[in-house]
Design an enzyme around this catalytic site. Sequence first.
Site, PDB file in Angstrom:
ATOM      1  N   GLY A 122       0.864  -1.180   0.000  1.00 28.77           N
ATOM      2  CA  GLY A 122       0.000   0.000   0.000  1.00 28.77           C
ATOM      3  C   GLY A 122       0.898   1.227   0.000  1.00 28.77           C
ATOM      4  N   GLY A 124      -0.153   4.327  -0.222  1.00 27.75           N
ATOM      5  CA  GLY A 124      -1.006   5.489   0.042  1.00 27.75           C
ATOM      6  C   GLY A 124      -0.343   6.362   1.096  1.00 27.75           C
ATOM      7  N   GLY A 127       1.380   4.156   3.886  1.00 31.73           N
ATOM      8  CA  GLY A 127       2.427   3.299   3.321  1.00 31.73           C
ATOM      9  C   GLY A 127       3.631   4.092   2.835  1.00 31.73           C
ATOM     10  N   ASP A 147       2.071  -1.439  -4.538  1.00 33.24           N
ATOM     11  CA  ASP A 147       0.698  -0.927  -4.629  1.00 33.24           C
ATOM     12  C   ASP A 147       0.095  -1.402  -5.946  1.00 33.24           C
ATOM     13  OD1 ASP A 147      -0.851   1.626  -3.051  1.00 33.24           O
ATOM     14  OD2 ASP A 147      -1.629   1.087  -5.039  1.00 33.24           O
ATOM     15  N   ARG A 196     -10.708   5.576   6.695  1.00 39.01           N
ATOM     16  CA  ARG A 196     -12.032   6.110   7.076  1.00 39.01           C
ATOM     17  C   ARG A 196     -12.288   7.460   6.433  1.00 39.01           C
ATOM     18  NH1 ARG A 196     -12.878   6.538  13.347  1.00 39.01           N
ATOM     19  NH2 ARG A 196     -10.628   6.670  13.511  1.00 39.01           N
ATOM     20  N   ASN A 209     -11.928  -4.070   3.298  1.00 36.88           N
ATOM     21  CA  ASN A 209     -10.532  -4.325   3.661  1.00 36.88           C
ATOM     22  C   ASN A 209     -10.242  -5.814   3.901  1.00 36.88           C
ATOM     23  OD1 ASN A 209      -9.921  -1.714   3.249  1.00 36.88           O
ATOM     24  ND2 ASN A 209      -9.749  -1.121   5.400  1.00 36.88           N
ATOM     25  N   ASN A 234      -7.188  -1.038   8.892  1.00 35.86           N
ATOM     26  CA  ASN A 234      -8.328  -1.073   9.821  1.00 35.86           C
ATOM     27  C   ASN A 234      -9.498  -1.870   9.269  1.00 35.86           C
ATOM     28  OD1 ASN A 234      -7.726   0.356  12.217  1.00 35.86           O
ATOM     29  ND2 ASN A 234      -7.700   2.283  11.056  1.00 35.86           N
ATOM     30  N   HIS A 289      -8.084  -0.766  19.284  1.00 35.14           N
ATOM     31  CA  HIS A 289      -7.783   0.498  18.611  1.00 35.14           C
ATOM     32  C   HIS A 289      -9.124   1.143  18.285  1.00 35.14           C
ATOM     33  CE1 HIS A 289      -5.729   3.401  16.232  1.00 35.14           C
ATOM     34  NE2 HIS A 289      -6.131   2.961  15.056  1.00 35.14           N
TER      35      HIS A 289
END
Length: 421
Positions: A122, A124, A127, A147, A196, A209, A234, A289
């Site tokens: 990832g 993003g 990452g 990615d 999110r 996910n 997450n 978390h």
Amino acid sequence: MSVVSVANVEKAKGVLVIGARDLLTPLAADRAKELNVRIERSTAQAKTSAPSTPRTAPIPPAVNTPTPFASNRPIRQQGAVQPGALSGALYRRGAPVPSQMRVDNVQSNAGLDSRPKTAVIGAGHVGAMTALRLAEPSLFSRVMLVDIVPGLAAGLALDMWHSSGLRNFTTRIEGSTELSALQGADYIVMTAGRPRQPGMTRTDLTGVNAEIIGGVADGIRRHAPNAVVVVVTNPLEEMTHLMAKRTGFPPNRVIGMAGVLDSTRFCSLVALEGIARPQDVKAIALGSHGAEMVIPLSLATIDGQPLEQLLPADRLSAIVERARDSGAEVVKLLQKGSAYFSPAESAAVMVAAMAKNSDTMITACVQSSGAYSVLDTRIGLPVRLGRDGVKEIIELPLRPDEQAALAEAARSIAKRISELG
Ligand code: NAI
């Protein structure tokens, strides 16, 4: 005079003897510090040698070619520099790049480098920042960024690598769209997945996910079967569970990142009260978390003094509440995407702790396996990390109310995990 390079340092065993007038490059000096190689300068030039190094040719006469910087300093003739040797003009633009420092060779030399390898899945927000944080201390030979978006990981990796000279790091960063690029990775940070958006809970991300985790886990199992995986995606506890289940890796090799982040968020918020620097506040975040985060105030201190004696109870519970909701607070402010600076730093801290076989206590999402007498599930607990992942769970004395909150967190997480099917 010879130039002593990083390659000389890396070949040395403990001590590198160099000549009195030899030139030690700043990069080589840094590398010597990292590898604990002592540089000894011999007083007699004739007797010295930089082991296993080609010597530079005598410095050739200067020629008066103008440079883009209009410098009055003489420049060296390119042709007079032997392969593998640095030009006398170490920092001048246009100086020949010595073969051992060329990017293509840094890549192929990575195989000879004994430092561990990491990968980040990832590219993003979290990452990309994690990859940079992992590269900067030069602890690893390589960071592989992966990615699915064509060119994204490769482009970011190249951009980061361009900064290596300025940030003074030697970890090669590369990018790929293929999970086969994970080959040989000792540590993998999983950040692929949707973040999110305002109004969403972490649990809202479960379906999308989970699918991403599944595909990536298969790739990890195939291409890096001995890696330790740090899950960031997450909802954290569920995704850590799925990663462990799908890879079939033992509990010590699949660890969720949340505790380091939640702990540092709490400490930084306490520091806003003006009573200490963030690094002087010692506190840990356990549990989930999310809503079931448990910050045991009985263990929180500043310079050894109990935090509960330094701040009133209502202030403390407001800070706990804000720490618990910090992720949402950032999401709301950003309006698009979620936090990534402190999450990336937290993931990099975990990987570095393993690579250094550090004995420091951190909190991470692990399989509880009977610890703290809570249900056996994935939950944030204090651990010691070593080269192969979790070395041990540390059992700290909790107050009855804190113990009860942790047990409740375990029950809620176990329920959510059981609903994954
Ligand atoms: P982002 O949207 O900026 O990046 C996600 C990246 O994953 C994208 O570049 C996307 O192309 C990539 N991706 C998607 N599927 C992929 C696949 N199958 N293989 C490889 N790459 C794939 O999201 P951001 O902000 O980086 O967050 C990533 C995840 O981390 C989210 O799930 C977020 O909720 C979570 N997170 C967790 C934290 C924690 O404390 N555990 C803290 C912050 C974020």
